[in-house]
Design an enzyme around this catalytic site. Structure first.
Site, PDB file in Angstrom:
ATOM      1  CG  ASP A   1     -79.360  -5.480 -48.208  1.00  0.00           C
ATOM      2  OD1 ASP A   1     -79.385  -4.411 -47.544  1.00  0.00           O
ATOM      3  OD2 ASP A   1     -79.260  -6.607 -47.661  1.00  0.00           O
TER       4      ASP A   1
ATOM      5  CD  GLU B   1     -79.710  -7.520 -44.253  1.00  0.00           C
ATOM      6  OE1 GLU B   1     -80.036  -6.678 -45.117  1.00  0.00           O
ATOM      7  OE2 GLU B   1     -78.518  -7.795 -44.007  1.00  0.00           O
TER       8      GLU B   1
ATOM      9  CG  HIS C   1     -79.457  -3.365 -44.295  1.00  0.00           C
ATOM     10  ND1 HIS C   1     -78.510  -4.346 -44.502  1.00  0.00           N
ATOM     11  CD2 HIS C   1     -78.740  -2.280 -43.879  1.00  0.00           C
ATOM     12  CE1 HIS C   1     -77.312  -3.872 -44.221  1.00  0.00           C
ATOM     13  NE2 HIS C   1     -77.420  -2.627 -43.844  1.00  0.00           N
TER      14      HIS C   1
ATOM     15  CG  ASP D   1     -77.614  -2.142 -36.203  1.00  0.00           C
ATOM     16  OD1 ASP D   1     -76.746  -1.379 -35.729  1.00  0.00           O
ATOM     17  OD2 ASP D   1     -78.015  -2.067 -37.376  1.00  0.00           O
TER      18      ASP D   1
HETATM   19  C1  F6R Z   1     -75.507   0.021 -38.693  1.00  0.00           C
HETATM   20  C2  F6R Z   1     -76.737   0.028 -39.486  1.00  0.00           C
HETATM   21  C3  F6R Z   1     -76.681  -0.345 -40.927  1.00  0.00           C
HETATM   22  C4  F6R Z   1     -75.714   0.531 -41.712  1.00  0.00           C
HETATM   23  C5  F6R Z   1     -75.654   0.090 -43.164  1.00  0.00           C
HETATM   24  C6  F6R Z   1     -74.683   0.934 -43.966  1.00  0.00           C
HETATM   25  O1  F6R Z   1     -75.791   0.416 -37.371  1.00  0.00           O
HETATM   26  O2  F6R Z   1     -77.776   0.313 -38.976  1.00  0.00           O
HETATM   27  O3  F6R Z   1     -77.968  -0.243 -41.481  1.00  0.00           O
HETATM   28  O4  F6R Z   1     -76.143   1.867 -41.636  1.00  0.00           O
HETATM   29  O5  F6R Z   1     -75.276  -1.247 -43.228  1.00  0.00           O
HETATM   30  O6  F6R Z   1     -73.387   0.699 -43.512  1.00  0.00           O
HETATM   31  P1  F6R Z   1     -72.196   1.613 -43.993  1.00  0.00           P
HETATM   32  O7  F6R Z   1     -72.428   2.956 -43.434  1.00  0.00           O
HETATM   33  O8  F6R Z   1     -70.964   0.984 -43.391  1.00  0.00           O
HETATM   34  O9  F6R Z   1     -72.216   1.603 -45.482  1.00  0.00           O
END
Ligand code: F6R
Length: 262
Positions: free
Chosen positions: A136, A143, A138, A67
């Site tokens: 959440d 999401e 995702h 992403d």
């Molecule tokens: C980022 C991604 C997101 C993160 C998720 C957890 O490339 O794909 O799904 O893995 O938001 O983020 P952290 O690791 O910062 O808790």
């Protein structure tokens, strides 16, 4: 799903790094999907160490990131381009032309998403996809209520994700761009292996729902229950709400040597 519970994030990341390294050794031109955020940092540090100390060779490896924020220049300190070059790519021997990250500044975002999907297909598909998980539930930036059939596209972050990610933007939620480009859940499910990492108590509810709850679009990561090869590497706090934690520990600790890094 295989659930691997380790004492701390470091041990879990090292175990995950051994799985990635095994693929890189067995298939030197493998295609690896990558995530950003806090969670994969120790994994990337260990891969860098393996490259420097053990000669782990990324010379023919291709990568596709999950992403990117829409509206951030590649050079922006918080763009996922910057993140990846700072924390991994600049420290291993990957060829820049083999790196793929969605372009958050594309003039025609739907067209650039279609090109991204095609590039994954042209590369032969993703062999191993690294995933974190949002509080959440995702995966990528898919999401809650994202379609399980979705492909790379524009999405809008939830307010919870904006709040979670504000820590990267001086704690200022207004600086977090809500629109983003993310690989779809269908794209993630096409990967031959999914390797999820999650650390800390803040992920415990999402992990319990993902692993032991119903498969539902409200908890996007739960779709991994339908993946034939999904491994979930977690520390003890992230495992704290799993009903069958003892079972997962017993299975992993009893793995025969030949299966250890598989
Ligand atoms: C980022 C991604 C997101 C993160 C998720 C957890 O490339 O794909 O799904 O893995 O938001 O983020 P952290 O690791 O910062 O808790």
């Amino acid at each position: 799903m295989e659930i691997i519970i380790r004492q701390d994030a470091d041990a879990a990341s090292h175990a995950a790094a051994r799985v990635v390294a095994r693929l890189v050794r067995e298939k030197p031109n493998a295609v690896i999907g990558l995530a950003t955020g806090s969670t994969p940092l120790m994994l990337y540090r260990e891969l860098v160490r393996m490259h420097k100390d053990d000669g782990l060779d990324f010379g023919e490896i291709s990568t596709f990131n999950l992403d990117e924020y829409v509206g951030l220049e590649k050079e922006h300190q918080q763009s996922y381009h910057s993140f990846m070059w700072e924390n991994l790519f600049s420290q291993i021997n990957i060829k820049p032309e083999n790196v793929h990250i969605p372009d958050g500044m594309a003039a025609d975002i739907p067209a650039s998403c279609a090109v991204y999907e095609q590039a994954v297909i042209d590369a032969g598909g993703i062999d191993l996809q690294v995933l974190g998980i949002g509080s959440d539930g995702h995966i990528g930036f898919n999401e809650p209520t994202s379609s399980f059939a979705s492909r790379t596209r524009i999405k809008t972050l939830t307010q919870q994700t904006v709040a979670d990610n504000a820590r990267f933007f001086d704690g200022d939620e207004s600086k977090v761009p809500p629109p983003c480009i993310t690989m779809g859940i269908g794209t993630i499910m096409d990967a031959r292996m999914n390797l999820m990492l999650a650390f800390g108590e803040g992920k415990a509810d999402a992990i319990a729902a993902t692993v032991e709850g119903p498969v539902a679009a409200i908890m996007p990561a739960s779709i991994l229950q339908h993946h034939p090869s999904a491994k979930v590497f977690i520390d003890e706090p992230a495992a704290s709400k799993l009903q069958l934690a003892d079972y997962y520990r017993w299975v992993y600790d009893g793995k025969p040597e030949w299966q250890a890094d598989a």
